[in-house]
Design an enzyme around this catalytic site. Structure first.
Site, PDB file in Angstrom:
ATOM      1  N   GLU A   1       7.605   3.343  11.476  1.00  0.00           N
ATOM      2  CA  GLU A   1       6.260   3.184  12.033  1.00  0.00           C
ATOM      3  C   GLU A   1       6.249   2.114  13.125  1.00  0.00           C
ATOM      4  O   GLU A   1       5.621   2.282  14.175  1.00  0.00           O
ATOM      5  CB  GLU A   1       5.267   2.798  10.932  1.00  0.00           C
ATOM      6  CG  GLU A   1       4.865   3.913   9.995  1.00  0.00           C
ATOM      7  CD  GLU A   1       3.735   3.482   9.069  1.00  0.00           C
ATOM      8  OE1 GLU A   1       2.678   3.088   9.575  1.00  0.00           O
ATOM      9  OE2 GLU A   1       3.931   3.525   7.838  1.00  0.00           O
TER      10      GLU A   1
ATOM     11  N   GLU B   1       0.836  -1.209   0.000  1.00  0.00           N
ATOM     12  CA  GLU B   1       0.000   0.000   0.000  1.00  0.00           C
ATOM     13  C   GLU B   1       0.870   1.258   0.000  1.00  0.00           C
ATOM     14  O   GLU B   1       0.579   2.236  -0.692  1.00  0.00           O
ATOM     15  CB  GLU B   1      -0.904  -0.019   1.233  1.00  0.00           C
ATOM     16  CG  GLU B   1      -1.707   1.248   1.461  1.00  0.00           C
ATOM     17  CD  GLU B   1      -1.564   1.764   2.877  1.00  0.00           C
ATOM     18  OE1 GLU B   1      -1.245   2.964   3.042  1.00  0.00           O
ATOM     19  OE2 GLU B   1      -1.780   0.984   3.820  1.00  0.00           O
TER      20      GLU B   1
END
Length: 275
Positions: free
Chosen positions: A126, A49
């Site tokens: 992240e 993504e």
């Protein structure tokens, strides 16, 4: 009113016309999420993504976002346990442009090795951020414990080891296998006309191979019962209590939402007031 059509290759087209607005939200949903991954490819759906935003055959990364943002629109994406979504919000007149950009993202990303290394570092950061944020980390731990080895308990971001091992070839194979007609839904809501949206979707997605549906996610077993504590040098304590509940299609979910609000929703909740 919601309407549905289906292209010959299996792509589903859903629209809902909302009177009184002059904007539209449109998105492409792909039946591919973290629960479709095995332990060695954990995080692949999320990394893919990210990578599609690094450019397509006809658009640079800057063009992908500027074509809509210069019109006052927005574009975004996310990965869940069961699907990946790319969506845009625009004025209704700009819906054809939004569909063109979204179809380009989903169907024609470059997926280059050089770009992968950049996005891999973003995802690893992240993961590090979650590890350093107790109120995020506690939910990761809870999900892993609750589902007891079922794919629902896998991290959507993946781990440092799995993300570090994923190659561009693996992501290309994933895209070719799952980003196909059998797994695609295009939906639009707002100031939209179903037939017009269907015509535009057919122009953009009619050549997509039908492919095969993503494998069904197996039913999880009974929830695990247990407790896990992680001690850190912090002034705060974060607690999560949870178990399996009826799904989104069950009418009981409405009662559960009210129950959740009464016990833990906001400063007037019983939990907040007791604490």
């Amino acid at each position: 009113m919601m309407r549905e059509s289906r292209l010959d290759n299996g792509v589903r087209v859903l629209t809902e016309t909302i009177e009184g607005v002059r904007s539209a939200a449109v998105g492409v949903w792909i039946r591919q999420g973290s629960a479709h991954e095995d332990a060695s490819t954990m995080g692949a759906s999320h990394l893919l993504e990210h990578l599609v935003f690094k450019g397509t055959e006809s658009r640079s990364p800057r063009q992908l976002v500027q074509e809509l943002e210069c019109l006052g629109g927005s574009i975004d994406a996310y990965t869940s346990r069961e699907h990946t979504s790319f969506q845009a919000r625009v004025l209704a007149d700009h819906l054809p442009i939004a569909l063109d950009v979204l179809s380009d993202l989903v169907l024609r990303p470059r997926l280059r090795e050089d770009d992968l290394e950049l996005e891999r570092r973003v995802v690893l950061e992240e993961i590090a951020t979650v590890e350093d944020t107790p109120d995020d980390l506690v939910f990761e731990i809870h999900g892993e414990m609750l589902w007891g080895g079922h794919p629902y308990g896998q991290s959507i971001l993946g781990t440092r080891e799995t993300v570090g091992a994923l190659g561009a070839g693996t992501l290309r194979e994933l895209k070719e296998d799952r980003y196909c007609g059998a797994n695609l839904i295009v939906a639009a809501a707002g100031h939209v006309d179903h037939e017009q949206v269907l015509r535009q979707v057919r122009e953009q997605f009619d050549d997509v191979p039908a492919g095969s549906p993503a494998p069904a996610i197996g039913a999880p077993g009974p929830p695990r019962v247990g407790t896990e504590r992680i001690t850190r040098d912090s002034a705060q304590t974060h607690l999560v209590f949870g178990t399996i509940t009826p799904g989104m299609a069950d009418e009981l979910r409405y009662a559960l939402v009210i129950l959740s609000a009464a016990f833990g929703g906001g400063m007037s909740s019983r939990l907040f007031q007791r604490v």
